[in-house]
Write a protein that holds these residues in place. Sequence first.
Motif, PDB file in Angstrom:
ATOM      1  N   TYR A  42     -17.139 -10.043  25.769  1.00  0.00           N
ATOM      2  CA  TYR A  42     -16.608 -11.382  25.994  1.00  0.00           C
ATOM      3  C   TYR A  42     -16.639 -11.734  27.476  1.00  0.00           C
ATOM      4  CZ  TYR A  42     -14.588 -10.945  21.328  1.00  0.00           C
ATOM      5  OH  TYR A  42     -14.399 -10.768  19.980  1.00  0.00           O
ATOM      6  N   GLN A  43     -16.920 -12.982  27.765  1.00  0.00           N
ATOM      7  CA  GLN A  43     -16.719 -13.568  29.091  1.00  0.00           C
ATOM      8  C   GLN A  43     -15.339 -14.214  29.042  1.00  0.00           C
ATOM      9  OE1 GLN A  43     -19.338 -13.915  31.553  1.00  0.00           O
ATOM     10  NE2 GLN A  43     -17.909 -14.771  33.008  1.00  0.00           N
ATOM     11  N   VAL A  44     -14.483 -13.915  30.005  1.00  0.00           N
ATOM     12  CA  VAL A  44     -13.128 -14.452  30.024  1.00  0.00           C
ATOM     13  C   VAL A  44     -12.952 -15.249  31.310  1.00  0.00           C
ATOM     14  CG1 VAL A  44     -10.672 -13.905  29.927  1.00  0.00           C
ATOM     15  CG2 VAL A  44     -12.320 -12.424  28.766  1.00  0.00           C
ATOM     16  N   ALA A  45     -12.564 -16.513  31.151  1.00  0.00           N
ATOM     17  CA  ALA A  45     -12.353 -17.376  32.323  1.00  0.00           C
ATOM     18  C   ALA A  45     -11.214 -18.338  32.021  1.00  0.00           C
ATOM     19  CB  ALA A  45     -13.625 -18.144  32.663  1.00  0.00           C
ATOM     20  N   GLY A  46     -10.269 -18.423  32.937  1.00  0.00           N
ATOM     21  CA  GLY A  46      -9.169 -19.374  32.785  1.00  0.00           C
ATOM     22  C   GLY A  46      -8.386 -19.204  31.497  1.00  0.00           C
ATOM     23  N   GLY A  47      -8.248 -17.973  31.016  1.00  0.00           N
ATOM     24  CA  GLY A  47      -7.507 -17.733  29.782  1.00  0.00           C
ATOM     25  C   GLY A  47      -8.309 -17.944  28.516  1.00  0.00           C
ATOM     26  N   ASN A  48      -9.539 -18.424  28.646  1.00  0.00           N
ATOM     27  CA  ASN A  48     -10.409 -18.631  27.479  1.00  0.00           C
ATOM     28  C   ASN A  48     -11.376 -17.470  27.351  1.00  0.00           C
ATOM     29  OD1 ASN A  48      -9.331 -21.221  26.852  1.00  0.00           O
ATOM     30  ND2 ASN A  48     -10.505 -22.049  28.556  1.00  0.00           N
ATOM     31  N   LYS A  49     -11.598 -17.032  26.129  1.00  0.00           N
ATOM     32  CA  LYS A  49     -12.474 -15.907  25.846  1.00  0.00           C
ATOM     33  C   LYS A  49     -13.647 -16.394  25.011  1.00  0.00           C
ATOM     34  CE  LYS A  49     -11.158 -12.522  22.901  1.00  0.00           C
ATOM     35  NZ  LYS A  49     -10.433 -11.339  22.398  1.00  0.00           N
ATOM     36  N   GLN A  50     -14.869 -16.139  25.498  1.00  0.00           N
ATOM     37  CA  GLN A  50     -16.072 -16.551  24.774  1.00  0.00           C
ATOM     38  C   GLN A  50     -16.917 -15.321  24.456  1.00  0.00           C
ATOM     39  OE1 GLN A  50     -18.548 -19.340  26.868  1.00  0.00           O
ATOM     40  NE2 GLN A  50     -20.045 -19.429  25.235  1.00  0.00           N
ATOM     41  N   GLU A  51     -17.231 -15.144  23.173  1.00  0.00           N
ATOM     42  CA  GLU A  51     -18.053 -14.002  22.774  1.00  0.00           C
ATOM     43  C   GLU A  51     -19.457 -14.139  23.331  1.00  0.00           C
ATOM     44  OE1 GLU A  51     -20.006 -12.505  18.734  1.00  0.00           O
ATOM     45  OE2 GLU A  51     -17.813 -12.550  18.636  1.00  0.00           O
ATOM     46  N   VAL A  52     -19.957 -13.034  23.881  1.00  0.00           N
ATOM     47  CA  VAL A  52     -21.315 -12.987  24.426  1.00  0.00           C
ATOM     48  C   VAL A  52     -22.252 -12.288  23.448  1.00  0.00           C
ATOM     49  CG1 VAL A  52     -22.741 -12.114  26.333  1.00  0.00           C
ATOM     50  CG2 VAL A  52     -20.434 -12.983  26.791  1.00  0.00           C
ATOM     51  N   THR A  53     -21.802 -11.155  22.915  1.00  0.00           N
ATOM     52  CA  THR A  53     -22.609 -10.389  21.969  1.00  0.00           C
ATOM     53  C   THR A  53     -21.703  -9.427  21.207  1.00  0.00           C
ATOM     54  OG1 THR A  53     -24.621  -9.052  21.713  1.00  0.00           O
ATOM     55  CG2 THR A  53     -23.208  -8.537  23.603  1.00  0.00           C
ATOM     56  N   ARG A  54     -22.227  -8.876  20.117  1.00  0.00           N
ATOM     57  CA  ARG A  54     -21.473  -7.884  19.341  1.00  0.00           C
ATOM     58  C   ARG A  54     -22.432  -7.031  18.525  1.00  0.00           C
ATOM     59  NH1 ARG A  54     -18.838 -11.636  14.624  1.00  0.00           N
ATOM     60  NH2 ARG A  54     -20.599 -13.033  14.513  1.00  0.00           N
ATOM     61  N   VAL A  55     -21.942  -5.849  18.138  1.00  0.00           N
ATOM     62  CA  VAL A  55     -22.687  -4.968  17.239  1.00  0.00           C
ATOM     63  C   VAL A  55     -21.693  -4.392  16.227  1.00  0.00           C
ATOM     64  CG1 VAL A  55     -24.513  -4.360  18.867  1.00  0.00           C
ATOM     65  CG2 VAL A  55     -22.470  -2.951  18.755  1.00  0.00           C
ATOM     66  N   PRO A  56     -22.124  -4.173  15.001  1.00  0.00           N
ATOM     67  CA  PRO A  56     -21.222  -3.605  14.000  1.00  0.00           C
ATOM     68  C   PRO A  56     -20.939  -2.124  14.284  1.00  0.00           C
ATOM     69  CG  PRO A  56     -23.415  -3.934  13.068  1.00  0.00           C
ATOM     70  CD  PRO A  56     -23.443  -4.495  14.451  1.00  0.00           C
TER      71      PRO A  56
END
Length: 118
Positions: A42-56
Amino acid sequence: MDFTFTFDHTAGTTGLIFNAENPAEPAFRIEFEPQHDRVAAYQVAGGNKQEVTRVPFGFRADSEYKVEVVIDGTICVVYIDGKAALSSRIYGLAGKEWGIFAKGTQTEFKEVQIHAPE
């Protein structure tokens, strides 16, 4: 960086945070998410979290997991038990603080080793 970890139940998350020193600057988190059977970045900025990538990845409570983190320039690759690899770019790492965290679970990190580049 190499380490092993265990957590007490499959609720909550645990992981690593990079660029942790200044809340005003974007941070990057690697989260081990057993309730979603995955590892996510996740990229986290200003209290907001945005998923960048994931793997199972199927986690189990009270199991030990071996993790290897390789950072080369802006590339970060996280290997889990030699079975899964999550890779992403992280910018602005040089000279920044990093840390480990657990939220909603108790996590034990062991055998933490940090290696200098060869």
